[in-house]
Design a protein around this motif. Structure first.
Motif, PDB file in Angstrom:
ATOM      1  N   GLU A 187       0.922  -1.140  -0.049  1.00  0.00           N
ATOM      2  CA  GLU A 187       0.005  -0.119   0.036  1.00  0.00           C
ATOM      3  C   GLU A 187       0.658   1.299   0.161  1.00  0.00           C
ATOM      4  OE1 GLU A 187      -3.832   0.032   1.898  1.00  0.00           O
ATOM      5  OE2 GLU A 187      -3.288  -1.441   3.197  1.00  0.00           O
ATOM      6  N   SER A 189       1.120   5.672  -1.009  1.00  0.00           N
ATOM      7  CA  SER A 189       0.457   7.092  -1.187  1.00  0.00           C
ATOM      8  C   SER A 189       1.021   8.085  -1.569  1.00  0.00           C
ATOM      9  CB  SER A 189      -0.482   7.133   0.090  1.00  0.00           C
ATOM     10  OG  SER A 189       0.513   7.474   1.330  1.00  0.00           O
ATOM     11  N   ASN A 208       2.978   2.293   2.938  1.00  0.00           N
ATOM     12  CA  ASN A 208       2.211   2.398   4.223  1.00  0.00           C
ATOM     13  C   ASN A 208       1.786   1.173   4.900  1.00  0.00           C
ATOM     14  OD1 ASN A 208       1.820   5.225   4.247  1.00  0.00           O
ATOM     15  ND2 ASN A 208       0.260   5.080   2.722  1.00  0.00           N
ATOM     16  N   HIS A 210      -0.316  -1.210   7.352  1.00  0.00           N
ATOM     17  CA  HIS A 210      -1.468  -0.950   8.126  1.00  0.00           C
ATOM     18  C   HIS A 210      -1.611  -2.356   8.878  1.00  0.00           C
ATOM     19  CE1 HIS A 210      -2.835   1.632   4.831  1.00  0.00           C
ATOM     20  NE2 HIS A 210      -3.601   2.144   5.860  1.00  0.00           N
ATOM     21  N   LEU A 215      -3.503   2.780   9.918  1.00  0.00           N
ATOM     22  CA  LEU A 215      -2.191   2.903   9.316  1.00  0.00           C
ATOM     23  C   LEU A 215      -1.150   2.924  10.639  1.00  0.00           C
ATOM     24  CD1 LEU A 215      -0.385   4.013   7.372  1.00  0.00           C
ATOM     25  CD2 LEU A 215      -0.497   6.400   8.108  1.00  0.00           C
ATOM     26  N   THR A 218       4.522   4.589   8.166  1.00  0.00           N
ATOM     27  CA  THR A 218       4.877   4.895   6.722  1.00  0.00           C
ATOM     28  C   THR A 218       6.443   5.171   6.515  1.00  0.00           C
ATOM     29  OG1 THR A 218       2.782   6.258   6.848  1.00  0.00           O
ATOM     30  CG2 THR A 218       4.651   6.956   5.113  1.00  0.00           C
ATOM     31  N   GLU A 252      -4.449   7.551  -1.674  1.00  0.00           N
ATOM     32  CA  GLU A 252      -4.145   6.187  -1.246  1.00  0.00           C
ATOM     33  C   GLU A 252      -4.039   5.241  -2.327  1.00  0.00           C
ATOM     34  OE1 GLU A 252      -6.558   4.732   2.105  1.00  0.00           O
ATOM     35  OE2 GLU A 252      -6.275   6.713   3.323  1.00  0.00           O
ATOM     36  N   ASN A 264      -7.053   3.560  -4.350  1.00  0.00           N
ATOM     37  CA  ASN A 264      -7.896   3.129  -3.183  1.00  0.00           C
ATOM     38  C   ASN A 264      -8.824   4.272  -2.776  1.00  0.00           C
ATOM     39  OD1 ASN A 264      -9.361   1.821  -1.122  1.00  0.00           O
ATOM     40  ND2 ASN A 264      -7.882   2.442   0.190  1.00  0.00           N
ATOM     41  N   HIS A 271      -2.930  14.145   5.241  1.00  0.00           N
ATOM     42  CA  HIS A 271      -3.129  12.810   5.597  1.00  0.00           C
ATOM     43  C   HIS A 271      -1.962  12.313   6.583  1.00  0.00           C
ATOM     44  CE1 HIS A 271      -3.188   8.664   3.950  1.00  0.00           C
ATOM     45  NE2 HIS A 271      -4.676   9.048   3.757  1.00  0.00           N
ATOM     46  N   SER A 273      -0.213   9.677   6.369  1.00  0.00           N
ATOM     47  CA  SER A 273       0.897   9.132   5.565  1.00  0.00           C
ATOM     48  C   SER A 273       1.862  10.370   5.160  1.00  0.00           C
ATOM     49  CB  SER A 273       0.587   8.354   4.561  1.00  0.00           C
ATOM     50  OG  SER A 273       0.000   9.096   3.300  1.00  0.00           O
TER      51      SER A 273
END
Ligand code: ATP
Ligand code: MG
Length: 380
Positions: A187, A189, A208, A210, A215, A218, A252, A264, A271, A273
């Motif tokens: 993932e 961003s 990222n 999770h 989250l 990062t 994302e 996503n 944000h 991230s």
């Protein structure tokens, strides 16, 4: 004379926007936040606060009358009310954009119309729609609440036929959508900015991690090839270009096994991230957001130091007051959000572990493991 900035939401994001605003008093003389929680994080660093729900019509009108510019740190503000107060204050990103983004189905439809890559999806109003969708996408698939979801709390992963009814009931007649499950390898961003003059800049792609749908870490920059990073950043630029309004957008994305990029979701705001930018870069996402909405030239987004951002979350089995968190480590920058009460998985703070002595991401990751072992949120 500086302008008065109004923010819908005064949590940690509003707090860090407020702190960025305090560095440019010639442009912003005062910050007012609208937040239901008394003594919210932004108010603790000097923002004036209107205590009311994010959707409270009268409170939004009051905020607009008192402000020159309005922005948000959460996407659940009432876009219709915001639209109605555009005469009092400039609103960025625009209520129109907020309206599209805050409904995941409208958002995905918008992205698709603009030929941007998204997972296959359908609108779900009845259990029949859900069954049809699952026939089309197969298992697993994700049933999502279209609105007001955060930290994965509006998602239900359906693994088998037996779970259909349970998944549908879980949402209690909310507007829903079903999405094909993407078997991503990573993932990622992009934090992108567009200023009121139309200039667009992106921070480099980050990775990222999770846990429990929230989250955790990062890694900046993301550990992908230059080609993948470039493609993701281009997709982010195109996305921001088709959206109206100025400000930061957190985009994302998933990277699939064959290096395809799929969006996503988009956040029309700073944000989580992007918190690494507070130390990794010349200018933070919060500074950049203000430059964007004020119509100033956007700042340099290069990552100067590789950095890992780690979220400090409330332990799963505890709710209540907690002891101050102490970590002393060279090149570790701790930021707590001033929340008195810990709740399961509540975001209490974060730290950035910064490679200022020439460390690589791999070396920082090893260091992080030892720090994690010492980091505890303990009841008072
Ligand atoms: P957040 O507030 O953390 O951004 P959210 O509640 O808005 O979350 P999403 O971003 O839609 O929810 O989803 C949360 C997580 O669920 C994603 O980060 C990803 O790990 C997973 N996820 C979402 N959609 C898909 C999908 N189509 N395929 C696979 N995993 C998915
Ligand atoms: Mg998300």
């Amino acid at each position: 004379m500086g302008k008065i900035l109004g923010i819908i939401g005064g949590g940690q994001l509003g707090m860090m926007i407020t702190e960025a605003a305090q560095k440019i008093p010639e442009y912003i003389s005062k910050v007012i936040v609208l937040d239901p929680a008394e003594n919210c994080p932004a108010s603790q660093v000097g923002a004036e606060q209107i205590i009311a729900d994010y959707k409270d019509r009268n409170a939004i009108i009051e905020l607009a009358k008192k402000s020159d510019i309005i922005t948000y740190e959460i996407e659940s503000g009432d876009s219709e009310v915001l639209k109605s107060v555009e005469g009092y204050a400039e609103i960025n990103p625009s209520p129109e954009t907020l309206k599209t983004i805050q409904d995941k189905f409208l958002q995905k439809s918008f992205l698709l119309q603009n030929n941007l890559p998204v997972a296959e999806f359908i609108k779900v109003d009845t259990i029949f729609d859900l069954e049809e969708g699952l026939k089309k996408f197969g298992f697993p698939a994700l049933l999502k609440s279209r609105r007001d979801a955060y930290d994965g709390r509006g998602n239900f992963k359906i693994d088998s036929l037996e779970q259909i009814q349970k998944a549908f009931n879980f949402f209690n007649k909310k507007n829903l959508m079903l999405e094909k499950f993407i078997a991503f390898k990573m993932e990622v961003s992009v934090i992108a900015a567009r200023n009121t003059k139309g200039e667009i800049k992106t921070f480099p792609l980050v990775e990222n991690i999770h846990e429990d749908n929230i989250l955790r870490e990062t890694i900046a920059p993301a550990r992908v090839s230059k080609k993948v990073a470039h493609r993701a950043e281009e997709i982010a630029k195109t996305t921001v270009n088709v959206l109206k309004g100025a400000g930061i957008f957190g985009i994302e994305m998933f990277v699939t096994k064959n290096d395809q990029i799929i969006i996503n979701e988009i956040a029309p705001r700073v944000h989580n991230s992007g918190h690494h930018t507070l130390q990794s870069s010349e200018i933070s996402q919060f500074d950049q957001h203000l430059r964007a909405i004020l119509g100033l030239d956007l700042g340099n987004t290069a990552i100067i130091y590789p950095t890992i951002m780690y979220n400090i979350l409330g332990p799963k089995n505890f709710e209540g007051e907690y002891k101050p968190i102490e970590i002393t480590e060279p090149n570790l920058f701790l930021k707590m959000y001033g929340k008195k009460i810990s709740k399961p998985l509540r975001k209490l703070g974060h730290f950035n572990l910064v490679g200022k002595s020439g460390e690589t991401i791999e070396q920082l990751l090893i260091k992080l493991e030892t720090i994690k072992g010492k980091l505890n949120v303990n009841p008072v």
